[in-house]
Design a protein around this motif. Structure first.
Motif, mmCIF file in Angstrom:
data_model
loop_
_atom_site.group_PDB
_atom_site.id
_atom_site.type_symbol
_atom_site.label_atom_id
_atom_site.label_comp_id
_atom_site.label_asym_id
_atom_site.label_seq_id
_atom_site.Cartn_x
_atom_site.Cartn_y
_atom_site.Cartn_z
ATOM 1 N N ALA A 132 31.738 60.840 32.850
ATOM 2 C CA ALA A 132 32.863 60.073 33.385
ATOM 3 C C ALA A 132 33.060 58.837 32.525
ATOM 4 O O ALA A 132 32.101 58.211 32.100
ATOM 5 C CB ALA A 132 32.585 59.679 34.829
ATOM 6 N N LYS A 133 34.313 58.533 32.280
ATOM 7 C CA LYS A 133 34.606 57.326 31.516
ATOM 8 C C LYS A 133 34.498 56.113 32.429
ATOM 9 O O LYS A 133 35.210 56.007 33.425
ATOM 10 C CB LYS A 133 36.028 57.386 30.946
ATOM 11 N N LEU A 134 33.620 55.199 32.078
ATOM 12 C CA LEU A 134 33.514 53.958 32.848
ATOM 13 C C LEU A 134 34.751 53.110 32.640
ATOM 14 O O LEU A 134 35.240 52.997 31.526
ATOM 15 C CB LEU A 134 32.315 53.139 32.364
ATOM 16 N N VAL A 135 35.235 52.530 33.711
ATOM 17 C CA VAL A 135 36.282 51.523 33.565
ATOM 18 C C VAL A 135 35.650 50.326 32.875
ATOM 19 O O VAL A 135 34.610 49.836 33.299
ATOM 20 C CB VAL A 135 36.832 51.113 34.948
ATOM 21 N N ARG A 137 36.515 46.763 31.960
ATOM 22 C CA ARG A 137 37.397 45.611 32.028
ATOM 23 C C ARG A 137 36.524 44.409 32.318
ATOM 24 O O ARG A 137 35.379 44.573 32.720
ATOM 25 C CB ARG A 137 38.385 45.814 33.183
ATOM 26 N N PHE A 143 35.489 41.978 34.722
ATOM 27 C CA PHE A 143 35.628 41.710 36.153
ATOM 28 C C PHE A 143 35.028 40.365 36.546
ATOM 29 O O PHE A 143 34.950 40.065 37.738
ATOM 30 C CB PHE A 143 34.991 42.841 36.963
ATOM 31 N N VAL A 145 41.337 46.385 41.313
ATOM 32 C CA VAL A 145 40.035 47.053 41.227
ATOM 33 C C VAL A 145 40.159 48.512 41.649
ATOM 34 O O VAL A 145 39.639 49.408 40.990
ATOM 35 C CB VAL A 145 38.996 46.345 42.118
ATOM 36 N N PHE A 146 40.883 48.746 42.712
ATOM 37 C CA PHE A 146 40.909 50.086 43.317
ATOM 38 C C PHE A 146 42.038 50.962 42.795
ATOM 39 O O PHE A 146 42.226 52.066 43.277
ATOM 40 C CB PHE A 146 40.994 49.984 44.839
ATOM 41 N N ARG A 147 42.781 50.467 41.826
ATOM 42 C CA ARG A 147 43.902 51.243 41.313
ATOM 43 C C ARG A 147 43.403 52.539 40.686
ATOM 44 O O ARG A 147 42.481 52.549 39.888
ATOM 45 C CB ARG A 147 44.683 50.426 40.284
ATOM 46 N N LYS A 148 44.035 53.629 41.048
ATOM 47 C CA LYS A 148 43.711 54.913 40.430
ATOM 48 C C LYS A 148 44.255 54.933 39.018
ATOM 49 O O LYS A 148 45.235 54.265 38.706
ATOM 50 C CB LYS A 148 44.329 56.061 41.230
ATOM 51 N N LYS A 149 43.608 55.723 38.170
ATOM 52 C CA LYS A 149 44.094 55.827 36.809
ATOM 53 C C LYS A 149 45.437 56.539 36.833
ATOM 54 O O LYS A 149 45.622 57.515 37.557
ATOM 55 C CB LYS A 149 43.102 56.639 35.965
ATOM 56 N N PRO A 170 30.444 41.449 39.051
ATOM 57 C CA PRO A 170 31.254 42.172 38.074
ATOM 58 C C PRO A 170 30.785 43.609 37.831
ATOM 59 O O PRO A 170 31.637 44.487 37.620
ATOM 60 C CB PRO A 170 31.128 41.334 36.796
ATOM 61 N N LEU A 216 31.937 45.646 40.763
ATOM 62 C CA LEU A 216 33.381 45.874 40.661
ATOM 63 C C LEU A 216 33.675 46.950 39.622
ATOM 64 O O LEU A 216 34.548 47.804 39.827
ATOM 65 C CB LEU A 216 34.105 44.567 40.301
ATOM 66 N N THR A 217 32.933 46.940 38.521
ATOM 67 C CA THR A 217 33.084 47.999 37.515
ATOM 68 C C THR A 217 32.805 49.365 38.130
ATOM 69 O O THR A 217 33.542 50.331 37.909
ATOM 70 C CB THR A 217 32.118 47.760 36.345
ATOM 71 N N ALA A 236 35.677 50.274 40.528
ATOM 72 C CA ALA A 236 36.890 50.613 39.776
ATOM 73 C C ALA A 236 36.731 51.982 39.120
ATOM 74 O O ALA A 236 37.681 52.771 39.077
ATOM 75 C CB ALA A 236 37.171 49.539 38.717
ATOM 76 N N THR A 237 35.536 52.277 38.642
ATOM 77 C CA THR A 237 35.297 53.586 38.026
ATOM 78 C C THR A 237 35.396 54.691 39.069
ATOM 79 O O THR A 237 36.001 55.737 38.834
ATOM 80 C CB THR A 237 33.909 53.613 37.359
ATOM 81 N N ALA A 296 37.129 54.557 41.768
ATOM 82 C CA ALA A 296 38.532 54.674 42.174
ATOM 83 C C ALA A 296 39.347 55.391 41.104
ATOM 84 O O ALA A 296 40.232 56.181 41.409
ATOM 85 C CB ALA A 296 39.115 53.291 42.449
ATOM 86 N N ALA A 297 39.023 55.142 39.838
ATOM 87 C CA ALA A 297 39.787 55.746 38.743
ATOM 88 C C ALA A 297 39.467 57.231 38.604
ATOM 89 O O ALA A 297 40.342 58.039 38.332
ATOM 90 C CB ALA A 297 39.502 55.018 37.433
ATOM 91 N N ASN A 298 38.198 57.573 38.784
ATOM 92 C CA ASN A 298 37.797 58.977 38.736
ATOM 93 C C ASN A 298 37.841 59.514 40.151
ATOM 94 O O ASN A 298 36.920 59.296 40.934
ATOM 95 C CB ASN A 298 36.369 59.100 38.186
ATOM 96 N N ASP A 310 26.033 58.381 34.538
ATOM 97 C CA ASP A 310 27.137 57.771 33.786
ATOM 98 C C ASP A 310 27.056 56.247 33.838
ATOM 99 O O ASP A 310 27.372 55.563 32.869
ATOM 100 C CB ASP A 310 28.481 58.238 34.347
#
Lengths: 110, 110
Positions: free
Chosen positions: A10-13, A15, A17, A103-107, B30, B33-34, B37-38, B40-42, B50
DNA sequence: TTGCTATATTGACAACATTCAATATAGTGA
DNA sequence: TCACTATATTGAATGTTGTCAATATAGCAA
Protein backbone atom coordinates in the motif's frame (compact mmCIF):
# COMPACT_ATOMS: atom_id res chain seq x y z
CA UNK A 1 10.18 -20.85 -1.79
CA UNK A 2 9.90 -17.42 -3.31
CA UNK A 3 9.93 -14.44 -1.00
CA UNK A 4 6.55 -14.01 0.59
CA UNK A 5 4.68 -10.75 0.50
CA UNK A 6 1.47 -10.10 2.31
CA UNK A 7 -0.03 -8.03 -0.47
CA UNK A 8 0.72 -5.43 -3.10
CA UNK A 9 2.40 -2.79 -0.95
CA UNK A 10 0.00 0.00 0.00
CA UNK A 11 1.22 3.46 -0.79
CA UNK A 12 1.59 5.46 2.39
CA UNK A 13 0.10 8.91 2.32
CA UNK A 14 3.15 11.13 2.60
CA UNK A 15 2.19 14.59 3.73
CA UNK A 16 3.37 16.85 6.53
CA UNK A 17 0.83 16.31 9.26
CA UNK A 18 2.74 18.30 11.88
CA UNK A 19 0.56 21.42 11.59
CA UNK A 20 -2.61 19.35 11.70
CA UNK A 21 -1.37 17.41 14.70
CA UNK A 22 -0.52 20.69 16.43
CA UNK A 23 -4.05 21.93 15.84
CA UNK A 24 -5.57 18.77 17.33
CA UNK A 25 -3.15 18.93 20.26
CA UNK A 26 -4.60 22.32 21.11
CA UNK A 27 -8.06 20.81 21.50
CA UNK A 28 -6.85 17.61 23.17
CA UNK A 29 -7.36 18.84 26.73
CA UNK A 30 -10.62 18.83 28.70
CA UNK A 31 -10.12 22.29 30.19
CA UNK A 32 -9.36 23.82 26.83
CA UNK A 33 -12.46 22.12 25.42
CA UNK A 34 -14.46 23.60 28.30
CA UNK A 35 -13.11 27.03 27.39
CA UNK A 36 -13.92 26.62 23.70
CA UNK A 37 -17.41 25.30 24.46
CA UNK A 38 -18.01 28.24 26.79
CA UNK A 39 -16.83 30.71 24.16
CA UNK A 40 -19.08 29.04 21.59
CA UNK A 41 -22.08 29.02 23.92
CA UNK A 42 -21.63 32.64 24.97
CA UNK A 43 -21.85 34.29 21.60
CA UNK A 44 -20.09 37.32 23.01
CA UNK A 45 -16.77 37.39 24.68
CA UNK A 46 -15.88 35.77 27.98
CA UNK A 47 -13.74 37.44 30.65
CA UNK A 48 -10.66 35.58 31.84
CA UNK A 49 -11.94 36.11 35.37
CA UNK A 50 -14.89 33.83 34.60
CA UNK A 51 -12.49 31.03 33.80
CA UNK A 52 -10.33 31.61 36.86
CA UNK A 53 -13.45 31.77 39.03
CA UNK A 54 -15.13 28.67 37.71
CA UNK A 55 -12.36 26.24 36.81
CA UNK A 56 -10.55 24.18 39.45
CA UNK A 57 -7.24 25.59 38.26
CA UNK A 58 -4.94 28.28 39.49
CA UNK A 59 -4.77 31.54 37.63
CA UNK A 60 -1.43 30.84 35.91
CA UNK A 61 -2.75 27.52 34.65
CA UNK A 62 -5.82 29.17 33.17
CA UNK A 63 -3.52 31.69 31.54
CA UNK A 64 -1.40 28.88 30.15
CA UNK A 65 -4.37 27.11 28.55
CA UNK A 66 -5.60 30.36 27.04
CA UNK A 67 -2.17 30.90 25.56
CA UNK A 68 -2.23 27.47 23.93
CA UNK A 69 -5.58 28.33 22.35
CA UNK A 70 -4.23 31.73 21.24
CA UNK A 71 -1.14 30.18 19.68
CA UNK A 72 -3.33 27.72 17.79
CA UNK A 73 -5.27 30.79 16.63
CA UNK A 74 -8.50 29.29 17.88
CA UNK A 75 -9.28 32.34 20.03
CA UNK A 76 -8.64 36.06 19.98
CA UNK A 77 -8.56 38.45 22.91
CA UNK A 78 -8.93 42.08 23.75
CA UNK A 79 -7.92 43.96 26.85
CA UNK A 80 -10.36 46.53 28.19
CA UNK A 81 -9.11 48.15 31.32
CA UNK A 82 -7.91 45.63 33.80
CA UNK A 83 -9.86 42.83 32.20
CA UNK A 84 -9.13 40.68 29.22
CA UNK A 85 -11.90 39.20 27.12
CA UNK A 86 -11.59 36.18 24.87
CA UNK A 87 -13.63 35.21 21.83
CA UNK A 88 -13.66 32.31 19.44
CA UNK A 89 -11.51 33.13 16.43
CA UNK A 90 -13.48 33.50 13.22
CA UNK A 91 -13.51 30.18 11.43
CA UNK A 92 -12.15 28.19 14.36
CA UNK A 93 -14.61 25.34 13.89
CA UNK A 94 -14.21 25.50 10.13
CA UNK A 95 -10.43 25.09 10.41
CA UNK A 96 -10.85 22.03 12.59
CA UNK A 97 -13.44 20.55 10.26
CA UNK A 98 -11.24 21.21 7.25
CA UNK A 99 -8.31 19.52 8.99
CA UNK A 100 -10.41 16.42 9.64
CA UNK A 101 -11.70 16.35 6.10
CA UNK A 102 -8.18 16.66 4.69
CA UNK A 103 -6.96 13.72 6.75
CA UNK A 104 -9.86 11.45 5.89
CA UNK A 105 -10.19 12.40 2.24
CA UNK A 106 -10.29 9.38 -0.03
CA UNK A 107 -7.83 9.29 -2.87
CA UNK A 108 -9.43 10.67 -6.03
CA UNK A 109 -7.21 9.03 -8.63
CA UNK A 110 -5.67 5.66 -8.04
CA UNK B 1 -16.41 52.38 45.96
CA UNK B 2 -18.62 49.41 45.27
CA UNK B 3 -17.01 46.14 44.38
CA UNK B 4 -16.03 46.15 40.74
CA UNK B 5 -17.08 43.42 38.38
CA UNK B 6 -15.97 43.15 34.82
CA UNK B 7 -19.31 41.95 33.55
CA UNK B 8 -22.27 39.75 34.33
CA UNK B 9 -20.50 36.49 35.06
CA UNK B 10 -20.54 34.16 32.06
CA UNK B 11 -21.83 30.70 32.77
CA UNK B 12 -19.13 28.17 32.17
CA UNK B 13 -20.14 25.18 30.13
CA UNK B 14 -19.87 22.35 32.61
CA UNK B 15 -19.65 19.04 30.86
CA UNK B 16 -17.24 16.13 31.03
CA UNK B 17 -14.89 16.72 28.15
CA UNK B 18 -12.46 13.95 29.15
CA UNK B 19 -13.71 11.47 26.55
CA UNK B 20 -13.69 14.10 23.82
CA UNK B 21 -10.19 15.20 24.78
CA UNK B 22 -9.06 11.57 24.70
CA UNK B 23 -10.45 11.22 21.18
CA UNK B 24 -8.59 14.30 19.98
CA UNK B 25 -5.40 13.13 21.72
CA UNK B 26 -5.52 10.01 19.57
CA UNK B 27 -5.37 12.12 16.41
CA UNK B 28 -2.90 14.67 17.80
CA UNK B 29 0.18 12.96 16.42
CA UNK B 30 1.58 13.28 12.90
CA UNK B 31 2.36 9.57 12.48
CA UNK B 32 -1.11 8.53 13.61
CA UNK B 33 -2.57 11.08 11.20
CA UNK B 34 -0.43 9.56 8.45
CA UNK B 35 -1.82 6.15 9.33
CA UNK B 36 -5.41 7.38 9.35
CA UNK B 37 -4.96 9.23 6.06
CA UNK B 38 -3.43 6.12 4.51
CA UNK B 39 -6.31 3.97 5.73
CA UNK B 40 -8.79 6.50 4.37
CA UNK B 41 -7.00 6.73 1.01
CA UNK B 42 -6.71 2.97 0.61
CA UNK B 43 -10.33 2.04 0.79
CA UNK B 44 -9.35 -1.50 1.66
CA UNK B 45 -7.22 -2.57 4.53
CA UNK B 46 -3.56 -1.79 5.04
CA UNK B 47 -1.02 -4.33 6.29
CA UNK B 48 1.03 -3.39 9.34
CA UNK B 49 4.10 -4.26 7.31
CA UNK B 50 3.39 -1.32 5.00
CA UNK B 51 3.59 1.03 7.96
CA UNK B 52 6.75 -0.52 9.36
CA UNK B 53 8.31 -0.43 5.89
CA UNK B 54 7.43 3.14 5.05
CA UNK B 55 7.54 5.06 8.32
CA UNK B 56 10.81 6.18 9.90
CA UNK B 57 9.89 4.36 13.08
CA UNK B 58 10.88 1.05 14.58
CA UNK B 59 8.41 -1.79 14.56
CA UNK B 60 7.44 -1.51 18.24
CA UNK B 61 6.73 2.19 17.80
CA UNK B 62 4.46 1.52 14.85
CA UNK B 63 2.72 -1.10 16.93
CA UNK B 64 2.30 1.41 19.76
CA UNK B 65 0.67 4.02 17.51
CA UNK B 66 -1.67 1.43 16.06
CA UNK B 67 -2.67 0.46 19.57
CA UNK B 68 -3.52 4.06 20.42
CA UNK B 69 -5.76 4.22 17.35
CA UNK B 70 -7.34 0.88 18.28
CA UNK B 71 -8.02 1.99 21.84
CA UNK B 72 -9.67 5.15 20.53
CA UNK B 73 -11.75 2.80 18.35
CA UNK B 74 -10.74 4.69 15.24
CA UNK B 75 -9.45 1.54 13.54
CA UNK B 76 -10.18 -2.15 13.52
CA UNK B 77 -7.86 -4.99 12.61
CA UNK B 78 -7.89 -8.54 11.48
CA UNK B 79 -5.16 -11.12 11.52
CA UNK B 80 -4.82 -13.32 8.44
CA UNK B 81 -1.97 -15.71 8.77
CA UNK B 82 1.17 -13.99 9.85
CA UNK B 83 -0.07 -10.61 8.78
CA UNK B 84 -2.36 -8.14 10.45
CA UNK B 85 -4.51 -5.78 8.44
CA UNK B 86 -5.97 -2.54 9.72
CA UNK B 87 -9.01 -0.62 8.50
CA UNK B 88 -10.70 2.60 9.44
CA UNK B 89 -13.44 1.88 11.95
CA UNK B 90 -16.91 2.50 10.62
CA UNK B 91 -17.95 6.04 11.50
CA UNK B 92 -14.48 7.14 12.58
CA UNK B 93 -14.72 10.48 10.80
CA UNK B 94 -18.32 10.90 11.89
CA UNK B 95 -17.37 10.46 15.55
CA UNK B 96 -14.69 13.11 15.25
CA UNK B 97 -17.03 15.48 13.47
CA UNK B 98 -19.73 14.92 16.07
CA UNK B 99 -17.25 15.63 18.84
CA UNK B 100 -16.29 18.93 17.24
CA UNK B 101 -19.90 19.88 16.69
CA UNK B 102 -20.78 19.10 20.30
CA UNK B 103 -17.98 21.31 21.59
CA UNK B 104 -18.81 24.25 19.36
CA UNK B 105 -22.57 24.04 19.61
CA UNK B 106 -24.16 27.36 20.49
CA UNK B 107 -26.50 27.44 23.43
CA UNK B 108 -30.10 27.03 22.24
CA UNK B 109 -31.91 28.62 25.16
CA UNK B 110 -30.39 31.45 27.14
C1' DT C 1 3.53 58.95 43.16
C1' DT C 2 1.51 54.62 45.91
C1' DG C 3 -1.49 50.82 46.46
C1' DC C 4 -4.59 47.72 44.47
C1' DT C 5 -6.35 44.24 41.01
C1' DA C 6 -6.34 41.29 36.65
C1' DT C 7 -3.62 38.79 33.72
C1' DA C 8 0.87 36.98 31.89
C1' DT C 9 5.35 34.95 32.38
C1' DT C 10 9.05 32.29 34.55
C1' DG C 11 10.92 28.31 36.69
C1' DA C 12 10.49 23.96 38.92
C1' DC C 13 8.40 19.57 39.31
C1' DA C 14 5.35 15.76 38.40
C1' DA C 15 2.69 13.25 35.08
C1' DC C 16 2.36 11.57 30.68
C1' DA C 17 3.86 10.40 25.78
C1' DT C 18 7.16 8.82 22.38
C1' DT C 19 10.79 5.99 21.18
C1' DC C 20 13.74 1.93 21.01
C1' DA C 21 16.01 -2.62 22.50
C1' DA C 22 14.81 -6.81 24.14
C1' DT C 23 11.52 -10.26 24.59
C1' DA C 24 7.08 -12.62 23.93
C1' DT C 25 3.38 -14.32 21.09
C1' DA C 26 1.25 -16.30 17.12
C1' DG C 27 1.30 -17.89 12.88
C1' DT C 28 3.73 -20.62 8.58
C1' DG C 29 6.11 -24.37 6.58
C1' DA C 30 9.41 -28.15 6.71
C1' DT D 1 8.85 -31.10 16.49
C1' DC D 2 12.12 -26.90 14.84
C1' DA D 3 13.24 -22.74 12.37
C1' DC D 4 11.48 -18.70 10.64
C1' DT D 5 8.60 -14.35 10.18
C1' DA D 6 5.13 -10.71 11.56
C1' DT D 7 3.28 -8.33 15.18
C1' DA D 8 2.64 -7.20 20.19
C1' DT D 9 4.27 -6.25 24.75
C1' DT D 10 7.56 -4.86 28.35
C1' DG D 11 10.81 -1.80 30.38
C1' DA D 12 13.85 2.01 30.32
C1' DA D 13 15.37 6.56 28.54
C1' DT D 14 14.08 10.81 26.80
C1' DG D 15 10.87 14.52 25.58
C1' DT D 16 6.69 17.01 26.24
C1' DT D 17 2.77 18.86 28.82
C1' DG D 18 0.11 20.34 32.89
C1' DT D 19 0.36 22.44 37.18
C1' DC D 20 1.55 25.69 40.79
C1' DA D 21 4.36 29.31 43.50
C1' DA D 22 6.61 33.30 42.75
C1' DT D 23 7.21 37.25 40.10
C1' DA D 24 6.32 40.59 36.39
C1' DT D 25 3.34 43.57 33.75
C1' DA D 26 -0.47 46.57 32.88
C1' DG D 27 -4.18 49.12 34.12
C1' DC D 28 -7.25 51.78 37.67
C1' DA D 29 -7.91 54.93 41.43
C1' DA D 30 -6.53 57.78 45.13
Amino acid sequence: MSIQRCCPPAKLVKRDFEPTAALFKAVADPYRLTMLATLAANVHEVCVCDFTDALPLNQPTVSHHLRVLREAELVTFERRGTWVYYRLAAGALERLNAALTAVFRKKVHV
